[in-house]
Design an enzyme around this catalytic site. Structure first.
Site, PDB file in Angstrom:
ATOM      1  CB  THR A  75      51.614  30.859  33.845  1.00  0.00           C
ATOM      2  OG1 THR A  75      50.564  31.697  34.568  1.00  0.00           O
ATOM      3  CG2 THR A  75      50.903  29.919  32.949  1.00  0.00           C
ATOM      4  CD  GLN A 193      46.880  37.636  43.501  1.00  0.00           C
ATOM      5  OE1 GLN A 193      46.933  38.806  43.981  1.00  0.00           O
ATOM      6  NE2 GLN A 193      46.338  37.710  42.231  1.00  0.00           N
ATOM      7  CB  SER A 213      54.007  35.798  40.345  1.00  0.00           C
ATOM      8  OG  SER A 213      54.442  36.716  39.303  1.00  0.00           O
ATOM      9  CB  ALA A 214      58.883  39.079  40.513  1.00  0.00           C
ATOM     10  CG  HIS A 215      53.580  40.368  37.526  1.00  0.00           C
ATOM     11  ND1 HIS A 215      52.315  40.882  37.393  1.00  0.00           N
ATOM     12  CD2 HIS A 215      53.331  38.877  37.463  1.00  0.00           C
ATOM     13  CE1 HIS A 215      51.550  39.676  37.187  1.00  0.00           C
ATOM     14  NE2 HIS A 215      52.233  38.754  37.035  1.00  0.00           N
ATOM     15  CB  CYS A 341      31.613  40.626  28.593  1.00  0.00           C
ATOM     16  SG  CYS A 341      30.028  40.028  27.469  1.00  0.00           S
TER      17      CYS A 341
END
Lengths: 401, 122
Positions: A75, A193, A213-215, A341
């Protein structure tokens, strides 16, 4: 909380930290705990680890270490690429209004900073539409380029439906446009991704900026990177102590950076990588086939071609996705949905709407994403409980058709 | 995050189903919004003697439907009309802010059902 057996099918949300990653990180919490910017031995020890990790990532991307900057995650990387570039251009060109092109299926971390710039009157934007499989077309990109275009941002692989964009072809379009321009259009990709499954070599892809991103690749949460091509000037997003050549201040998050490096090293291993991909794809294909057989009126979003091997995304008309996720969760199954939702907004997933899923069906979406630690038993648990869950919810609905 | 009471009503919905010879029905919402609630009412001498629901929607939509039926059952029409929009959420121990509209939807479904009853019995 009572410990329930869980069947984790939400690897696009996050992945468990690989035990090898955890092991690599462990010494950097309380043994080699130094501030990497300190001049003493403890500091040096930490800096050596940071640079070793940076080198592993650079090697994976096919670039030099000096092109890799650590951030707090994808992000921040996305925000930095977009806001940092725009601000750098605006600073040197008063009165100029930059134009940014992004795809309609980008992650919010790309959409929102662009929307903010447009709202503030600092930039204008074009969204590239996608086909029913979530892919943008190079022709569309070509038509969208304007005299003031400065940046194109198209993700490498989509987080909801797993579609893999034709970045090389898009890069060719940009390169052609750049051959007759004074200011080069830069090409950014959010590759969050992708690393475990798709080629991420920045030269082969033809990108100037890449968010990681690492996670999502069995590393820790809270660390990521931005690849910045040589000679590209970005205004910092984070100011402070001047770490990372002043481009991104903040004390080095050493343990997590080490974990990120180890995670990248593991996905770089050709043998393990190809075995993982093969196994995961087989499980995913089995899952898709079985779900479509066992759940009446179900459909797969997008095509199995040009798709991450770990992604399956379904529509079950006549149910609402959050209810499906909550009911599955009671059986220990972890899945996710693009329903309105689930998000706190009133609109269902912009990705599903962009590929042409009718809005009333988009509320009934379910995303299942596999990973390195997914077992056949996870899939079997899902296949055992999903059909009855959908049936039960359809029975509760006033709209029986 | 939902309260335990919301999850209990979601997983074990009360009064879920259809009343075939209902005296009134109330339906609100639409599939484009993602939530549709339908209430069936059996009314005897001004009293709600039976009530059932069918709902297409999220966890909160199902839980508020279920909660509402418990709150309304046994009440007179006048008493039932006193249930306010957010009372259902309150009774459930609260709902996350974006889900409060489900409480309103359940309230509106009951109001629609009672309106339907009054129209049928003019």
């Amino acid at each position: 909380m009572a410990k329930q057996k869980s069947f984790y099918l939400d690897n696009a949300a996050t992945t468990p930290v690989d035990p090898r990653v955890l092991q690599a990180m462990a010494p950097y919490f309380n043994e080699a705990f130094g501030n990497a910017s300190s001049l003493h031995g403890k500091g040096n020890e930490a800096m050596v680890a940071v640079e070793a990790s940076r080198a592993k990532i650079a090697s994976f991307l096919g670039c030099s270490s000096e092109n890799v900057y650590f951030t707090s995650g994808a992000t921040e990387s996305d925000n930095w690429a977009i806001l940092g570039l725009t601000r750098a251009i605006l600073r040197d060109n008063s009165g100029f209004k930059p134009h940014i092109i992004i795809s309609a299926v980008e992650h919010e971390a790309v959409i929102e900073p662009v929307r903010r710039l447009v709202k503030d009157g600092l930039a204008e934007s074009t969204y590239l539409k996608v086909d029913k499989n979530g892919l943008v077309s190079p022709e569309d990109l070509k038509k969208s380029i304007k005299a003031n275009t400065v940046l194109v941002s198209v993700m490498l692989a989509n987080n909801e439906i797993g579609s893999i964009q034709p970045l090389t072809k898009l890069a060719q379009v940009i390169a052609e446009a750049n051959s007759s321009r004074k200011r080069r259009i830069l090409f950014h990709t959010d590759a969050t991704q992708a690393p475990a499954y798709v080629e991420c070599n920045v030269k082969k892809l033809g990108v100037d900026l890449m968010s990681l991103s690492a996670h999502k690749i069995y590393g820790p949460k809270g660390v990521g990177a931005l690849y910045v091509g040589s000679g590209i000037k970005l205004e910092p997003l984070v100011y402070g102590g001047g770490q990372q050549q002043g481009a991104r201040s903040g004390t080095y998050n050493v343990a997590e950076i080490v974990g990120f490096g180890k995670a990248v090293e593991i996905v770089s291993d050709k043998k393990e990588r190809s075995e993982d991909i093969k196994r995961i794809k087989e499980l995913r294909d089995y899952l898709v086939k079985q779900v479509l057989v066992k759940v009446p009126r179900s459909s797969l979003n997008g095509s199995l071609k040009d798709r991450l091997p770990n992604n399956a995304s379904f529509i079950f008309p006549g149910v609402e996705g959050e209810s499906v996720v909550l009911m599955l969760s009671r059986h220990g199954i972890c899945a996710s949905t693009g329903s309105a939702c689930s998000s706190g907004s009133l609109e269902p997933s912009h990705v599903l709407l962009a590929i042409g899923v009718p809005i009333e069906h988009a509320h009934g979406s379910l995303r299942l994403t596999l990973g390195r630690f997914t077992k056949k038993s996870d899939i079997e648990a899902l296949l055992k409980h999903l059909p009855s869950t959908i049936e039960k919810l359809r029975q509760m609905s006033p709209l029986k058709n | 995050m939902y309260t335990e009471k919301v999850m209990d009503h979601f997983h074990n919905p009360r009064n879920q189903g259809v009343i075939k010879d209902a005296d009134a029905v109330g339906q609100v919402g639409n599939p484009v919004c993602g939530d549709v609630m339908k209430l069936y009412l059996k009314i005897n001498e001004g009293k709600i003697v039976d009530i059932k629901f069918e709902t297409l929607g999220c966890g909160a939509a199902i839980a508020t439907s279920s909660m509402l039926t418990e709150m309304a059952k046994g009440k007179t029409i006048e008493e039932a009309l006193k249930i306010e929009k957010l009372d259902i959420a309150k009774e459930l121990g609260g709902l996350p802010a974006p889900k409060l509209h489900c409480s309103i939807l359940a309230h509106d479904a009951l109001a629609a059902g009672i309106k339907n009853y009054k129209e049928n019995n003019k």
